[in-house]
Structures are given as structure tokens and as C-alpha cells.
Design a protein around this motif. Sequence first.
Motif, mmCIF file in Angstrom:
data_model
loop_
_atom_site.group_PDB
_atom_site.id
_atom_site.type_symbol
_atom_site.label_atom_id
_atom_site.label_comp_id
_atom_site.label_asym_id
_atom_site.label_seq_id
_atom_site.Cartn_x
_atom_site.Cartn_y
_atom_site.Cartn_z
ATOM 1 N N PRO A 68 -6.118 1.636 -19.472
ATOM 2 C CA PRO A 68 -6.621 0.912 -17.954
ATOM 3 C C PRO A 68 -7.281 2.033 -17.067
ATOM 4 O O PRO A 68 -6.716 2.897 -16.567
ATOM 5 C CB PRO A 68 -5.345 0.566 -17.357
ATOM 6 N N ILE A 69 -8.679 1.763 -16.912
ATOM 7 C CA ILE A 69 -9.450 3.023 -16.157
ATOM 8 C C ILE A 69 -9.213 2.709 -14.792
ATOM 9 O O ILE A 69 -9.184 3.953 -14.193
ATOM 10 C CB ILE A 69 -10.936 2.680 -16.623
ATOM 11 N N VAL A 70 -8.643 1.624 -14.300
ATOM 12 C CA VAL A 70 -8.356 1.472 -13.023
ATOM 13 C C VAL A 70 -7.299 2.781 -12.631
ATOM 14 O O VAL A 70 -7.425 3.231 -11.263
ATOM 15 C CB VAL A 70 -7.936 0.349 -12.372
ATOM 16 N N LEU A 71 -6.519 3.145 -13.327
ATOM 17 C CA LEU A 71 -5.306 4.185 -13.256
ATOM 18 C C LEU A 71 -6.104 5.554 -12.874
ATOM 19 O O LEU A 71 -5.410 6.379 -12.119
ATOM 20 C CB LEU A 71 -4.645 4.276 -14.343
ATOM 21 N N THR A 72 -7.000 5.724 -13.390
ATOM 22 C CA THR A 72 -7.900 7.039 -13.127
ATOM 23 C C THR A 72 -8.496 7.116 -11.783
ATOM 24 O O THR A 72 -8.895 8.070 -11.205
ATOM 25 C CB THR A 72 -8.867 7.661 -14.086
ATOM 26 N N GLN A 73 -8.182 6.085 -10.987
ATOM 27 C CA GLN A 73 -8.630 6.092 -9.408
ATOM 28 C C GLN A 73 -7.691 6.026 -8.317
ATOM 29 O O GLN A 73 -7.668 6.048 -7.345
ATOM 30 C CB GLN A 73 -9.580 4.771 -8.928
ATOM 31 N N LEU A 74 -6.322 6.691 -8.964
ATOM 32 C CA LEU A 74 -5.018 6.756 -8.443
ATOM 33 C C LEU A 74 -4.938 8.141 -8.484
ATOM 34 O O LEU A 74 -4.083 8.618 -9.152
ATOM 35 C CB LEU A 74 -3.937 5.927 -8.865
ATOM 36 N N PRO A 75 -5.551 8.963 -7.531
ATOM 37 C CA PRO A 75 -5.432 10.663 -7.495
ATOM 38 C C PRO A 75 -4.027 11.265 -7.640
ATOM 39 O O PRO A 75 -3.590 12.344 -7.731
ATOM 40 C CB PRO A 75 -6.382 10.920 -6.219
ATOM 41 N N LEU A 76 -3.056 10.562 -6.886
ATOM 42 C CA LEU A 76 -1.578 11.056 -6.600
ATOM 43 C C LEU A 76 -0.814 10.904 -7.995
ATOM 44 O O LEU A 76 0.236 11.319 -7.862
ATOM 45 C CB LEU A 76 -1.080 10.485 -5.403
ATOM 46 N N LEU A 77 -1.268 10.129 -8.898
ATOM 47 C CA LEU A 77 -0.479 9.807 -10.213
ATOM 48 C C LEU A 77 0.157 11.081 -10.722
ATOM 49 O O LEU A 77 -0.689 12.072 -11.249
ATOM 50 C CB LEU A 77 -1.199 9.040 -11.210
ATOM 51 N N LYS A 78 1.367 11.157 -11.001
ATOM 52 C CA LYS A 78 2.070 12.257 -11.698
ATOM 53 C C LYS A 78 2.644 12.159 -12.666
ATOM 54 O O LYS A 78 2.725 12.753 -13.704
ATOM 55 C CB LYS A 78 3.178 12.882 -10.612
ATOM 56 N N VAL A 126 0.704 -1.091 -0.041
ATOM 57 C CA VAL A 126 0.074 -0.162 0.179
ATOM 58 C C VAL A 126 0.717 1.152 -0.085
ATOM 59 O O VAL A 126 0.393 2.359 -0.248
ATOM 60 C CB VAL A 126 -1.079 0.049 1.186
ATOM 61 N N ASN A 127 2.093 1.178 0.282
ATOM 62 C CA ASN A 127 2.924 2.491 0.206
ATOM 63 C C ASN A 127 3.548 2.664 -1.325
ATOM 64 O O ASN A 127 4.500 3.416 -1.114
ATOM 65 C CB ASN A 127 4.039 2.146 1.361
ATOM 66 N N LEU A 128 3.307 1.841 -2.052
ATOM 67 C CA LEU A 128 4.047 1.863 -3.690
ATOM 68 C C LEU A 128 3.829 3.372 -4.085
ATOM 69 O O LEU A 128 2.756 3.979 -3.915
ATOM 70 C CB LEU A 128 3.426 0.932 -4.180
ATOM 71 N N LYS A 129 4.891 3.843 -4.281
ATOM 72 C CA LYS A 129 4.722 5.110 -5.078
ATOM 73 C C LYS A 129 5.302 4.918 -6.678
ATOM 74 O O LYS A 129 4.934 5.775 -7.490
ATOM 75 C CB LYS A 129 5.858 6.180 -4.434
ATOM 76 N N ARG A 130 6.044 3.955 -7.037
ATOM 77 C CA ARG A 130 6.586 3.712 -8.153
ATOM 78 C C ARG A 130 6.256 2.316 -8.721
ATOM 79 O O ARG A 130 6.405 1.297 -7.928
ATOM 80 C CB ARG A 130 7.811 3.961 -8.273
ATOM 81 N N LEU A 131 5.696 2.112 -9.818
ATOM 82 C CA LEU A 131 5.412 0.695 -10.374
ATOM 83 C C LEU A 131 5.896 0.507 -11.916
ATOM 84 O O LEU A 131 5.435 1.485 -12.520
ATOM 85 C CB LEU A 131 3.909 0.514 -10.076
ATOM 86 N N ASP A 132 6.807 -0.404 -12.091
ATOM 87 C CA ASP A 132 7.015 -0.547 -13.354
ATOM 88 C C ASP A 132 6.971 -1.752 -13.947
ATOM 89 O O ASP A 132 7.257 -2.883 -13.285
ATOM 90 C CB ASP A 132 8.755 -0.302 -13.605
ATOM 91 N N LEU A 136 -3.752 1.004 -4.398
ATOM 92 C CA LEU A 136 -2.176 1.511 -4.338
ATOM 93 C C LEU A 136 -2.630 3.080 -4.446
ATOM 94 O O LEU A 136 -1.973 3.627 -5.406
ATOM 95 C CB LEU A 136 -1.346 0.843 -5.413
ATOM 96 N N GLN A 137 -3.183 3.664 -3.380
ATOM 97 C CA GLN A 137 -3.536 5.040 -3.540
ATOM 98 C C GLN A 137 -2.364 6.088 -3.203
ATOM 99 O O GLN A 137 -2.496 7.267 -3.592
ATOM 100 C CB GLN A 137 -4.679 5.388 -2.303
ATOM 101 N N LYS A 138 -1.111 5.609 -2.963
ATOM 102 C CA LYS A 138 0.093 6.407 -3.101
ATOM 103 C C LYS A 138 0.578 6.387 -4.129
ATOM 104 O O LYS A 138 1.874 7.164 -4.283
ATOM 105 C CB LYS A 138 0.789 6.005 -1.783
ATOM 106 N N LEU A 139 0.128 5.571 -5.052
ATOM 107 C CA LEU A 139 1.249 5.715 -6.472
ATOM 108 C C LEU A 139 1.234 6.885 -6.840
ATOM 109 O O LEU A 139 0.278 7.405 -7.220
ATOM 110 C CB LEU A 139 0.484 4.491 -7.362
ATOM 111 N N GLU A 140 2.626 7.197 -7.416
ATOM 112 C CA GLU A 140 2.901 8.516 -7.996
ATOM 113 C C GLU A 140 3.247 8.210 -9.622
ATOM 114 O O GLU A 140 3.091 9.163 -10.421
ATOM 115 C CB GLU A 140 3.789 9.565 -7.527
ATOM 116 N N TRP A 141 4.088 7.385 -9.793
ATOM 117 C CA TRP A 141 4.621 6.832 -10.976
ATOM 118 C C TRP A 141 4.420 5.732 -11.482
ATOM 119 O O TRP A 141 4.546 4.525 -10.839
ATOM 120 C CB TRP A 141 6.122 7.286 -10.866
#
Length: 167
Positions: free
Chosen positions: A75-85, A36-42, A58-63
Motif C-alpha cells: 500500500p503506497i499510501v503508507l509511504t506518505q506517513l513519515p513517522l512510521l517506525k 488524527v492522533n492515532l499512533k498504532r493501527l492493527d 493519520l500523520q502521527k501513525l508510528e506502528w
Amino acid sequence: MYSWEEAKTANPDTIFGISFAKLKLEELPVNLSDFVNLKRLDFSKNRFSTLPISLKSLQKLEWIDFSSNRFESFPIVLTQLPLLKSIIANRNAFDRLPESMGELKQLELLDLWETPVSYFPESIYTITNLKKIDLSGIRYSPTFQKKLQTRLPNTEIIFDAPCDCME
């Protein structure tokens, strides 16, 4: 950034970045949502065509990098991750962005290089933090390029030279 092999033996709360790059995977591991603390996912250069809804935990995901996969729709699920930069989605097959893109208020970078996106929803024009969109590798008409640049005046948009192919 940890490899999946390293991350799965660690305490999930202590992992902030995981790489699944080049593993030839078709789906993400079920227990990824424990991190749950993931900020980056490749997960670039795999065989993904969809993402599980559980990714929204994964609400803390930024990248995120899902380049060089088999996505035929964003992938529409990505639009539910509000911190994505940053979203790196190059070399996929989808041709439109979802209406819910506007939910990504923190989005700064959208890399769509060699992804044939020709439809941008109205909501994308409301993302005031959007600094850069890479649309190179696809030839757009001068009219399309001008329209996008006019609607996103504070965003650097990278295009290849225009053509008359999409007029």
C-alpha cells in the motif's frame, strides 16, 4: 489499543491505538481519518487488498500491522506517513516494495515474514534507522542474501536457510 467498537464511541482526539484485528473486514471505516492522533493501527487477519488514500491523514501513525490480508501490492499510501517506525506486513502476496519506501526515514522494523518480496528499491538503502527486516518463510538464494546484507550492513536481516531456487 482500543477495539473499533470502543473507539467509535469515544472522542477521536483521545484515541492513540485502534485494533480491527480478525474482524473479516474488506475496507476500513470511512471515519477512521477522524482519529488524527492515532499512533498504532492493527488491521491484521482481515480481507483487505487495498487501503484508502484518506489514511494519509493519520500523520502521527508510528506502528501499523496489516499482516494476514490479501494485499497483492504494497500500500503506497503508507509511504506518505513519515513517522512510521514499524510495518508488520507478513503473510501477504506482494512481491515488491515501492520506490517511495525511502520516504519512511523513521522506519526501524519491516516484517515481511512469508511475503514473497524479491524486489527492494534503491531508496530502501537510504533508510538509516532501519534496524530489522524479517524475510523468513521465503527461501532466497545465497547471492540475494549476501547482496541485501551488504547493502544494509547496519540492519539485522532474518532469512531462512538459503537455496539455489532463485539464482
